[in-house]
Motif scaffolding. Structure first.
Motif, PDB file in Angstrom:
ATOM      1  N   ARG A  37      25.028  -3.992 -13.060  1.00 51.81           N
ATOM      2  CA  ARG A  37      23.606  -3.869 -13.644  1.00 51.81           C
ATOM      3  C   ARG A  37      23.134  -3.662 -11.739  1.00 51.81           C
ATOM      4  N   ILE A  38      22.296  -2.885 -11.194  1.00 53.80           N
ATOM      5  CA  ILE A  38      21.400  -3.001 -11.067  1.00 53.80           C
ATOM      6  C   ILE A  38      20.053  -3.891 -10.649  1.00 53.80           C
ATOM      7  N   THR A  39      19.835  -5.298  -9.995  1.00 46.52           N
ATOM      8  CA  THR A  39      18.573  -6.059 -10.142  1.00 46.52           C
ATOM      9  C   THR A  39      18.136  -5.648  -9.161  1.00 46.52           C
ATOM     10  N   HIS A  40      17.905  -4.713  -7.868  1.00 47.88           N
ATOM     11  CA  HIS A  40      16.658  -4.443  -7.358  1.00 47.88           C
ATOM     12  C   HIS A  40      17.078  -3.229  -6.518  1.00 47.88           C
ATOM     13  N   ILE A  41      15.454  -2.292  -5.897  1.00 50.84           N
ATOM     14  CA  ILE A  41      15.795  -1.193  -5.168  1.00 50.84           C
ATOM     15  C   ILE A  41      15.138  -1.516  -4.925  1.00 50.84           C
ATOM     16  N   SER A  42      15.239  -1.800  -3.299  1.00 48.96           N
ATOM     17  CA  SER A  42      13.896  -1.838  -2.498  1.00 48.96           C
ATOM     18  C   SER A  42      12.998  -0.330  -2.451  1.00 48.96           C
ATOM     19  N   GLU A  43      12.014  -0.337  -1.998  1.00 49.68           N
ATOM     20  CA  GLU A  43      11.096   0.317  -2.051  1.00 49.68           C
ATOM     21  C   GLU A  43      11.038   2.223  -1.408  1.00 49.68           C
ATOM     22  N   ASP A  44      12.018   1.420  -0.343  1.00 52.89           N
ATOM     23  CA  ASP A  44      12.318   2.803   0.521  1.00 52.89           C
ATOM     24  C   ASP A  44      13.581   2.885   0.455  1.00 52.89           C
ATOM     25  N   LEU A  45      14.507   2.864  -0.816  1.00 50.68           N
ATOM     26  CA  LEU A  45      16.191   2.660  -1.151  1.00 50.68           C
ATOM     27  C   LEU A  45      16.957   2.251  -0.039  1.00 50.68           C
ATOM     28  N   LEU A  46      16.711   1.682   1.142  1.00 52.35           N
ATOM     29  CA  LEU A  46      17.414   1.547   1.949  1.00 52.35           C
ATOM     30  C   LEU A  46      18.385   0.323   1.355  1.00 52.35           C
ATOM     31  N   LYS A  47      17.883  -0.723   0.595  1.00 48.90           N
ATOM     32  CA  LYS A  47      18.558  -2.103  -0.077  1.00 48.90           C
ATOM     33  C   LYS A  47      18.454  -1.764  -1.529  1.00 48.90           C
ATOM     34  N   ILE A  48      19.642  -1.708  -1.964  1.00 46.50           N
ATOM     35  CA  ILE A  48      20.613  -2.209  -3.894  1.00 46.50           C
ATOM     36  C   ILE A  48      21.051  -3.513  -3.543  1.00 46.50           C
ATOM     37  N   HIS A  49      20.394  -3.649  -4.962  1.00 42.52           N
ATOM     38  CA  HIS A  49      21.525  -5.118  -5.065  1.00 42.52           C
ATOM     39  C   HIS A  49      21.859  -4.819  -6.471  1.00 42.52           C
ATOM     40  N   MET A  50      23.374  -5.444  -6.676  1.00 43.15           N
ATOM     41  CA  MET A  50      23.959  -4.865  -8.015  1.00 43.15           C
ATOM     42  C   MET A  50      24.797  -6.865  -8.661  1.00 43.15           C
ATOM     43  N   ARG A  51      24.809  -6.528  -9.294  1.00 43.24           N
ATOM     44  CA  ARG A  51      25.321  -8.097 -10.187  1.00 43.24           C
ATOM     45  C   ARG A  51      26.592  -7.263 -11.440  1.00 43.24           C
ATOM     46  N   LEU A  52      27.751  -7.745 -11.037  1.00 43.41           N
ATOM     47  CA  LEU A  52      29.032  -7.528 -12.022  1.00 43.41           C
ATOM     48  C   LEU A  52      28.773  -8.583 -13.078  1.00 43.41           C
ATOM     49  N   ARG A  53      27.919  -9.041 -14.198  1.00 39.91           N
ATOM     50  CA  ARG A  53      28.612 -10.568 -14.966  1.00 39.91           C
ATOM     51  C   ARG A  53      30.153 -10.155 -14.844  1.00 39.91           C
ATOM     52  N   LEU A  54      30.501 -11.617 -15.435  1.00 39.20           N
ATOM     53  CA  LEU A  54      31.679 -11.860 -15.996  1.00 39.20           C
ATOM     54  C   LEU A  54      30.996 -11.959 -18.020  1.00 39.20           C
ATOM     55  N   THR A  55      32.193 -11.057 -18.472  1.00 39.97           N
ATOM     56  CA  THR A  55      32.004 -11.001 -20.100  1.00 39.97           C
ATOM     57  C   THR A  55      33.095 -10.791 -20.612  1.00 39.97           C
ATOM     58  N   TYR A  56      32.730 -11.048 -22.287  1.00 36.03           N
ATOM     59  CA  TYR A  56      34.007 -10.207 -22.755  1.00 36.03           C
ATOM     60  C   TYR A  56      34.245  -8.796 -22.777  1.00 36.03           C
ATOM     61  N   LYS A  57      33.522  -8.087 -22.454  1.00 36.91           N
ATOM     62  CA  LYS A  57      34.009  -6.641 -22.253  1.00 36.91           C
ATOM     63  C   LYS A  57      34.586  -5.924 -21.255  1.00 36.91           C
ATOM     64  N   ASN A  58      34.623  -7.145 -19.774  1.00 37.65           N
ATOM     65  CA  ASN A  58      35.627  -6.828 -18.512  1.00 37.65           C
ATOM     66  C   ASN A  58      36.128  -7.924 -17.952  1.00 37.65           C
ATOM     67  N   ARG A  59      36.856  -8.249 -18.625  1.00 35.65           N
ATOM     68  CA  ARG A  59      37.759  -9.829 -18.945  1.00 35.65           C
ATOM     69  C   ARG A  59      39.389  -9.462 -19.021  1.00 35.65           C
ATOM     70  N   ASN A  60      39.684  -9.752 -18.319  1.00 31.61           N
ATOM     71  CA  ASN A  60      41.072  -8.988 -18.239  1.00 31.61           C
ATOM     72  C   ASN A  60      42.458 -10.270 -19.270  1.00 31.61           C
ATOM     73  N   TYR A  61      43.453  -9.801 -18.455  1.00 31.62           N
ATOM     74  CA  TYR A  61      44.575 -10.794 -19.459  1.00 31.62           C
ATOM     75  C   TYR A  61      44.740 -12.366 -19.204  1.00 31.62           C
ATOM     76  N   VAL A  62      43.979 -12.358 -17.086  1.00 28.14           N
ATOM     77  CA  VAL A  62      44.360 -13.556 -17.377  1.00 28.14           C
ATOM     78  C   VAL A  62      43.210 -14.041 -16.706  1.00 28.14           C
ATOM     79  N   ASN A  63      41.257 -13.609 -17.853  1.00 28.77           N
ATOM     80  CA  ASN A  63      40.495 -14.292 -17.592  1.00 28.77           C
ATOM     81  C   ASN A  63      39.661 -13.775 -16.176  1.00 28.77           C
ATOM     82  N   SER A  64      39.693 -12.908 -15.954  1.00 27.33           N
ATOM     83  CA  SER A  64      38.822 -12.282 -14.602  1.00 27.33           C
ATOM     84  C   SER A  64      38.619 -11.191 -14.607  1.00 27.33           C
ATOM     85  N   ILE A  65      37.540 -11.091 -13.735  1.00 29.30           N
ATOM     86  CA  ILE A  65      37.136  -9.654 -13.800  1.00 29.30           C
ATOM     87  C   ILE A  65      37.968  -8.335 -13.562  1.00 29.30           C
ATOM     88  N   PHE A  66      38.585  -7.461 -14.791  1.00 33.84           N
ATOM     89  CA  PHE A  66      39.227  -6.426 -14.526  1.00 33.84           C
ATOM     90  C   PHE A  66      38.812  -5.863 -13.274  1.00 33.84           C
TER      91      PHE A  66
END
Length: 174
Positions: A37-66
């Motif tokens: 998910r994009i959490t922030h984009i600066s008004e001038d578009l020069l900086k974007i922040h993204m978060r990737l949560r660990l959830t049941y949708k992206n856990r792999n076989y060893v319980n880490s993010i796929f």
């Protein structure tokens, strides 16, 4: 022009570009499936922040993010960001990517995508001199306080003068 570019053109009549990009990414089906998910984009578009949560949708076989979720959460952002920063006189394409895993991700991950004004000016100068070039942007997926790096994504991005690019493609077809 793509559906997304057309929607941006219409949306810019009512909203600021950075808001459209943020919500456009977060609501688009292809990006939502990455679980990033994009959490922030600066008004001038020069900086974007993204978060990737660990959830049941992206856990792999060893319980880490796929690893595919890590890559797909990062993949489109540097190119789309650069397209919007440079404007319609340039062609911008992803050319290649490399992901280097450093450790298993068993917590939420964060990334920042950044271009500087100097970097953009350098790109424009080099394209005006050479007609085309490639740059490599590196993104690190880290924990929230940036003390651990879980993976690095190196994206090679192709940039060309739009007129040159069209002529180059036309000559290849002949």
């Amino acid at each position: 022009m793509s559906l997304y570019q057309n929607l941006m053109g219409v949306g810019e009549r009512f909203f600021k570009k950075h808001q459209l990009l943020k919500h456009g990414f977060n609501f688009s089906p292809m990006y939502r499936s990455s679980t990033g998910r994009i959490t922030h984009i600066s008004e001038d578009l020069l900086k974007i922040h993204m978060r990737l949560r660990l959830t049941y949708k992206n856990r792999n076989y060893v319980n880490s993010i796929f690893g595919g979720s890590m890559f797909s959460a990062v993949d489109p952002i540097p190119m789309v960001q650069l397209i919007n920063l440079l404007g319609p006189d340039y062609v911008v394409w992803d050319k290649s990517a490399e992901i280097r895993f450093k450790r298993p991700a068993k917590e939420h991950l964060y990334a920042e995508f950044q271009y500087s004004l100097e970097e953009l000016e350098d790109i424009k100068i080099k394209v005006s001199e050479q007609n085309e070039l490639e740059i490599v942007k590196t993104t690190e997926l880290t924990n929230k306080d940036k003390t651990k790096v879980f993976c690095q994504v190196h994206k090679t991005i192709y940039i060309a003068d739009k007129t040159y690019f069209k002529q180059k493609r036309a000559s290849k077809r002949s």
